[in-house]
Design a protein around this motif. Structure first.
Motif, mmCIF file in Angstrom:
data_model
loop_
_atom_site.group_PDB
_atom_site.id
_atom_site.type_symbol
_atom_site.label_atom_id
_atom_site.label_comp_id
_atom_site.label_asym_id
_atom_site.label_seq_id
_atom_site.Cartn_x
_atom_site.Cartn_y
_atom_site.Cartn_z
ATOM 1 N N GLN A 38 0.833 -1.202 0.000
ATOM 2 C CA GLN A 38 0.000 0.000 0.000
ATOM 3 C C GLN A 38 0.874 1.260 0.000
ATOM 4 O O GLN A 38 0.644 2.191 -0.773
ATOM 5 N N GLN A 39 1.908 1.273 0.841
ATOM 6 C CA GLN A 39 2.813 2.423 0.884
ATOM 7 C C GLN A 39 3.547 2.595 -0.448
ATOM 8 O O GLN A 39 3.723 3.711 -0.943
ATOM 9 N N TYR A 40 3.969 1.473 -1.020
ATOM 10 C CA TYR A 40 4.695 1.550 -2.285
ATOM 11 C C TYR A 40 3.799 2.095 -3.393
ATOM 12 O O TYR A 40 4.223 2.961 -4.167
ATOM 13 N N ILE A 41 2.572 1.599 -3.468
ATOM 14 C CA ILE A 41 1.649 2.097 -4.487
ATOM 15 C C ILE A 41 1.481 3.608 -4.347
ATOM 16 O O ILE A 41 1.549 4.351 -5.327
ATOM 17 N N ARG A 42 1.300 4.049 -3.123
ATOM 18 C CA ARG A 42 1.080 5.483 -2.901
ATOM 19 C C ARG A 42 2.335 6.307 -3.170
ATOM 20 O O ARG A 42 2.244 7.511 -3.401
ATOM 21 N N SER A 43 3.509 5.676 -3.138
ATOM 22 C CA SER A 43 4.730 6.394 -3.519
ATOM 23 C C SER A 43 4.826 6.544 -5.035
ATOM 24 O O SER A 43 5.526 7.409 -5.535
ATOM 25 N N LEU A 44 4.121 5.692 -5.763
ATOM 26 C CA LEU A 44 4.142 5.736 -7.224
ATOM 27 C C LEU A 44 3.115 6.695 -7.812
ATOM 28 O O LEU A 44 3.356 7.320 -8.838
ATOM 29 N N MET A 45 1.946 6.746 -7.130
ATOM 30 C CA MET A 45 0.820 7.459 -7.728
ATOM 31 C C MET A 45 -0.234 7.728 -6.672
ATOM 32 O O MET A 45 -0.259 7.054 -5.636
ATOM 33 N N PRO A 46 -1.113 8.687 -6.904
ATOM 34 C CA PRO A 46 -2.245 8.865 -5.987
ATOM 35 C C PRO A 46 -3.106 7.594 -6.031
ATOM 36 O O PRO A 46 -3.378 7.069 -7.117
ATOM 37 N N PHE A 47 -3.509 7.101 -4.868
ATOM 38 C CA PHE A 47 -4.290 5.859 -4.815
ATOM 39 C C PHE A 47 -5.240 5.958 -3.634
ATOM 40 O O PHE A 47 -4.822 5.952 -2.477
ATOM 41 N N SER A 48 -6.516 6.065 -3.925
ATOM 42 C CA SER A 48 -7.525 6.319 -2.896
ATOM 43 C C SER A 48 -7.794 5.090 -2.041
ATOM 44 O O SER A 48 -7.457 3.955 -2.410
ATOM 45 N N GLY A 49 -8.415 5.327 -0.910
ATOM 46 C CA GLY A 49 -8.854 4.245 -0.037
ATOM 47 C C GLY A 49 -9.842 3.331 -0.740
ATOM 48 O O GLY A 49 -9.825 2.108 -0.539
ATOM 49 N N GLU A 50 -10.705 3.896 -1.585
ATOM 50 C CA GLU A 50 -11.673 3.092 -2.328
ATOM 51 C C GLU A 50 -10.960 2.145 -3.298
ATOM 52 O O GLU A 50 -11.335 0.976 -3.429
ATOM 53 N N ALA A 51 -9.935 2.651 -3.971
ATOM 54 C CA ALA A 51 -9.178 1.813 -4.902
ATOM 55 C C ALA A 51 -8.465 0.695 -4.142
ATOM 56 O O ALA A 51 -8.429 -0.459 -4.595
ATOM 57 N N TRP A 52 -7.902 1.029 -2.977
ATOM 58 C CA TRP A 52 -7.234 0.018 -2.158
ATOM 59 C C TRP A 52 -8.224 -1.075 -1.739
ATOM 60 O O TRP A 52 -7.898 -2.257 -1.781
ATOM 61 N N GLU A 53 -9.434 -0.685 -1.382
ATOM 62 C CA GLU A 53 -10.469 -1.668 -1.008
ATOM 63 C C GLU A 53 -10.804 -2.580 -2.190
ATOM 64 O O GLU A 53 -11.009 -3.785 -2.003
#
Length: 187
Positions: free
Chosen positions: A5-20
């Motif tokens: 999750q941290q890595y994805i967010r370091s690459l690009m904006p990634f919402s809580g909904e997308a993570w779910e």
């Protein structure tokens, strides 16, 4: 899964909904040294994220293991050709040490892509990262001397030589073990 999750967010904006929406695609697994994530001849059905540990891609050539890639923490591994076309993999992916892996199931990912452009963009980004790493390795054989390939590898991953046997490193760099030993001694 926090590492992913941290890595994805370091690459690009990634919402809580997308993570779910991504969650059902993910399975965290622990593997021992030499455990296979993908065997040669098997159809690849997943992308693997290395949370902790080290994995490699390799194939068997006349009984000799040839190493073609190493995947460190916060890197993705897959066989793109097998994953996208359904043909058997021409190489294996296996752990070089005890590792924690997040397995991303292809079928579940495709479903998540249909539900979210954000998740779909993430999938595209993963394939771009994998393709770029493969291209850089291929280019190193066209553009760099063996010594430059060695120096580049050690500069990018200073602990590499402590984590991987000299035989495996030599195979990956396309040099003899003796040449690798000379390079190490002159560092």
């Amino acid at each position: 899964m926090n590492e992913l999750q941290q890595y994805i967010r370091s690459l690009m904006p990634f919402s809580g909904e997308a993570w779910e929406l991504l969650q059902p695609c993910l399975t965290e697994i622990s593997v021992r040294k030499n455990d296979f994530l993908l065997k040669e001849g098997q159809v690849c059905t997943a992308v693997f994220f290395v949370s902790q540990g080290l994995c490699k891609s390799c194939h068997n050539l006349d009984g000799k293991e040839i190493n073609t890639a190493f995947c460190f923490e916060n890197e993705f591994a897959t066989n793109t050709k097998s994953l996208t076309s359904g043909v058997p993999s021409t190489y294996a992916i296996k752990a070089c040490e005890r590792s924690r892996i997040v397995r991303m199931d292809k079928s579940a990912l495709l479903h998540a892509y249909s539900l979210s452009h954000e998740v779909e963009r993430f999938g595209r980004k993963v394939l771009e990262l994998i393709t770029t790493r493969q291209e850089e390795h291929a280019d190193s054989f066209k553009l760099l001397t063996p010594r430059q390939r060695f120096d580049s590898l050690v500069n990018r991953h200073p602990d590499f030589l402590q984590r991987v046997s000299l035989t495996q490193v030599a195979s990956y760099l396309g040099i003899s073990r003796e040449t690798l030993s000379r390079f190490r001694a002159s560092r």
